[in-house]
Design a protein around this motif. Structure first.
Motif, mmCIF file in Angstrom:
data_model
loop_
_atom_site.group_PDB
_atom_site.id
_atom_site.type_symbol
_atom_site.label_atom_id
_atom_site.label_comp_id
_atom_site.label_asym_id
_atom_site.label_seq_id
_atom_site.Cartn_x
_atom_site.Cartn_y
_atom_site.Cartn_z
ATOM 1 N N ALA A 1 -1.573 10.938 -26.006
ATOM 2 C CA ALA A 1 -2.817 11.689 -25.804
ATOM 3 C C ALA A 1 -4.009 10.747 -25.705
ATOM 4 N N ARG A 2 -4.034 9.717 -26.531
ATOM 5 C CA ARG A 2 -5.141 8.751 -26.488
ATOM 6 C C ARG A 2 -5.114 7.949 -25.189
ATOM 7 N N LEU A 3 -3.924 7.547 -24.742
ATOM 8 C CA LEU A 3 -3.808 6.796 -23.491
ATOM 9 C C LEU A 3 -4.241 7.647 -22.300
ATOM 10 N N VAL A 4 -3.871 8.919 -22.310
ATOM 11 C CA VAL A 4 -4.267 9.829 -21.233
ATOM 12 C C VAL A 4 -5.787 9.950 -21.182
ATOM 13 N N GLU A 5 -6.394 10.069 -22.349
ATOM 14 C CA GLU A 5 -7.864 10.151 -22.421
ATOM 15 C C GLU A 5 -8.505 8.899 -21.827
ATOM 16 N N MET A 6 -7.909 7.738 -22.119
ATOM 17 C CA MET A 6 -8.435 6.477 -21.615
ATOM 18 C C MET A 6 -8.299 6.396 -20.097
ATOM 19 N N LYS A 7 -7.163 6.829 -19.561
ATOM 20 C CA LYS A 7 -6.939 6.759 -18.113
ATOM 21 C C LYS A 7 -7.887 7.712 -17.382
ATOM 22 N N LEU A 8 -8.068 8.915 -17.901
ATOM 23 C CA LEU A 8 -8.989 9.848 -17.269
ATOM 24 C C LEU A 8 -10.423 9.345 -17.359
ATOM 25 N N HIS A 9 -10.751 8.707 -18.460
ATOM 26 C CA HIS A 9 -12.090 8.132 -18.596
ATOM 27 C C HIS A 9 -12.304 7.023 -17.573
ATOM 28 N N ALA A 10 -11.261 6.244 -17.299
ATOM 29 C CA ALA A 10 -11.365 5.136 -16.352
ATOM 30 C C ALA A 10 -11.702 5.619 -14.945
ATOM 31 N N VAL A 11 -11.280 6.847 -14.615
ATOM 32 C CA VAL A 11 -11.581 7.394 -13.283
ATOM 33 C C VAL A 11 -12.714 8.412 -13.337
ATOM 34 N N GLY A 12 -13.399 8.491 -14.481
ATOM 35 C CA GLY A 12 -14.567 9.352 -14.617
ATOM 36 C C GLY A 12 -14.265 10.828 -14.740
ATOM 37 N N LEU A 13 -13.084 11.178 -15.287
ATOM 38 C CA LEU A 13 -12.691 12.590 -15.343
ATOM 39 C C LEU A 13 -12.203 13.028 -16.719
ATOM 40 N N ARG A 14 -12.714 12.414 -17.764
ATOM 41 C CA ARG A 14 -12.272 12.799 -19.100
ATOM 42 C C ARG A 14 -12.582 14.265 -19.375
ATOM 43 N N ALA A 15 -13.686 14.783 -18.829
ATOM 44 C CA ALA A 15 -14.077 16.178 -19.062
ATOM 45 C C ALA A 15 -13.201 17.165 -18.301
ATOM 46 N N ALA A 16 -12.381 16.654 -17.374
ATOM 47 C CA ALA A 16 -11.533 17.540 -16.555
ATOM 48 C C ALA A 16 -10.101 17.604 -17.070
ATOM 49 N N ALA A 17 -9.863 17.135 -18.277
ATOM 50 C CA ALA A 17 -8.501 17.027 -18.795
ATOM 51 C C ALA A 17 -7.743 18.344 -18.775
ATOM 52 N N ASP A 18 -8.410 19.452 -19.049
ATOM 53 C CA ASP A 18 -7.737 20.742 -19.178
ATOM 54 C C ASP A 18 -7.742 21.563 -17.894
ATOM 55 N N LEU A 19 -8.244 20.986 -16.811
ATOM 56 C CA LEU A 19 -8.269 21.703 -15.541
ATOM 57 C C LEU A 19 -6.932 21.559 -14.815
ATOM 58 N N TYR A 20 -6.562 22.593 -14.064
ATOM 59 C CA TYR A 20 -5.349 22.556 -13.254
ATOM 60 C C TYR A 20 -5.710 22.047 -11.851
ATOM 61 N N PRO A 21 -4.720 21.514 -11.115
ATOM 62 C CA PRO A 21 -5.007 20.972 -9.780
ATOM 63 C C PRO A 21 -5.776 21.929 -8.871
ATOM 64 N N ARG A 22 -5.497 23.230 -8.967
ATOM 65 C CA ARG A 22 -6.200 24.199 -8.112
ATOM 66 C C ARG A 22 -7.685 24.305 -8.458
ATOM 67 N N GLU A 23 -8.066 23.824 -9.637
ATOM 68 C CA GLU A 23 -9.458 23.880 -10.068
ATOM 69 C C GLU A 23 -10.220 22.592 -9.756
ATOM 70 N N LEU A 24 -9.548 21.640 -9.134
ATOM 71 C CA LEU A 24 -10.144 20.335 -8.837
ATOM 72 C C LEU A 24 -10.535 20.241 -7.368
ATOM 73 N N SER A 25 -11.621 19.546 -7.078
ATOM 74 C CA SER A 25 -11.957 19.232 -5.695
ATOM 75 C C SER A 25 -10.975 18.192 -5.179
ATOM 76 N N GLY A 26 -11.016 17.938 -3.867
ATOM 77 C CA GLY A 26 -10.111 16.952 -3.296
ATOM 78 C C GLY A 26 -10.292 15.571 -3.904
ATOM 79 N N GLY A 27 -11.554 15.174 -4.077
ATOM 80 C CA GLY A 27 -11.827 13.866 -4.657
ATOM 81 C C GLY A 27 -11.404 13.778 -6.114
#
Length: 261
Positions: free
Chosen positions: A121-147
């Motif tokens: 869980a901590r590593l996942v948080e770090m990886k999402l933070h690295a791409v600027g998406l830590r706040a999107a952790a609980d979103l599903y792919p259909r809720e994400l923009s293409g970028g």
């Protein structure tokens, strides 16, 4: 472990075939460790075939393919182990629609490691933070923009900390702003994480600013290899047709694949 001072990728006189038909021939390629290399070429030129050879999905019918100083293994188990050191950002993202962004990023860690859940869980948080998406952790792919979806896929590709990253048409389907974000992110991660990156793409103008080296594939072979500045200055008619987007020239539009001798 990578061999000291070895190039990240080294291909020597490689021939690649599919269904008994030669797609690429005489391929010599050296990718220095720590560099960003752009593999450019028109659609159908063999870029994806080259990518398949780099990951071991397609075996060369001639020549050698070395990754970090060692030949790609022939045995499936050893090849799967080597692939852990190669991160691939797929053209279609490949996110599982019934998993959240965090769960998608966690998938390689759960499959290939025995790390406890809190560490994952901590590593996942770090990886999402690295791409600027830590706040999107609980979103599903259909809720994400293409970028955003492309950045989640990038976080997942980085989950196992691979020293080599391969990007397969990373800008497909993205608007200019999202494309700029992705290319800047690729450059920043390559520098900050000490990666080696290979960008397989036909998006010339967006890719060259972040590349150290560039090569152009056409007519079943590498027709140019050098720096982005040298590429911009080339007068080769075949390369210029591709760079300038000219409909007429040595590269025939929608022509059958040529057989390479």
């Amino acid at each position: 472990m990578p061999e000291p001072n070895a190039p990240a990728v080294h291909l020597r006189d490689v021939r690649l075939q599919r269904g008994g038909r030669t797609i690429l021939s005489g391929i010599d390629l050296l990718v220095p460790t720590g560099s960003v290399t752009a593999v450019l070429g028109p659609s159908g030129s063999g870029k994806s075939t080259l990518l398949a050879a780099l990951t071991g999905e397609l075996r060369a019918s001639q020549g050698s393919v070395d990754v970090f100083g060692r030949p790609l293994p022939q045995r499936q188990r050893e090849l799967l182990e080597t692939r852990k050191s190669i991160g691939v950002l797929l053209q279609g993202n490949g996110l599982l629609t019934d998993l959240t962004a965090a769960e998608n990023v966690a998938l390689p860690l759960r499959m290939h490691t025995k790390l406890p859940a809190p560490v994952i869980a901590r590593l996942v948080e770090m990886k999402l933070h690295a791409v600027g998406l830590r706040a999107a952790a609980d979103l599903y792919p259909r809720e994400l923009s293409g970028g955003m979806a492309r950045r989640v896929a990038l976080a997942r590709a980085l989950a196992l900390d691979p020293p080599l990253m391969i990007y397969d048409e990373p800008l497909t389907g993205l608007d200019p702003i999202a494309s700029g974000v992705i290319m800047s992110l690729i450059a920043r991660l390559n520098a900050s994480l000490g990666l080696t990156s290979i960008i397989v793409t036909h998006h010339v103008h967006e890719t060259l600013p972040v590349a150290d080296r560039a090569l152009v594939i056409a007519d079943g072979r590498i027709v140019f290899s050098g720096t982005p500045a040298e590429l911009q200055q080339t007068t080769d008619p075949l390369v210029r047709q591709f760079l300038d987007g000219r409909p007429d020239g040595p590269i025939a539009f929608d022509a059958p694949q040529r057989e390479v001798a």
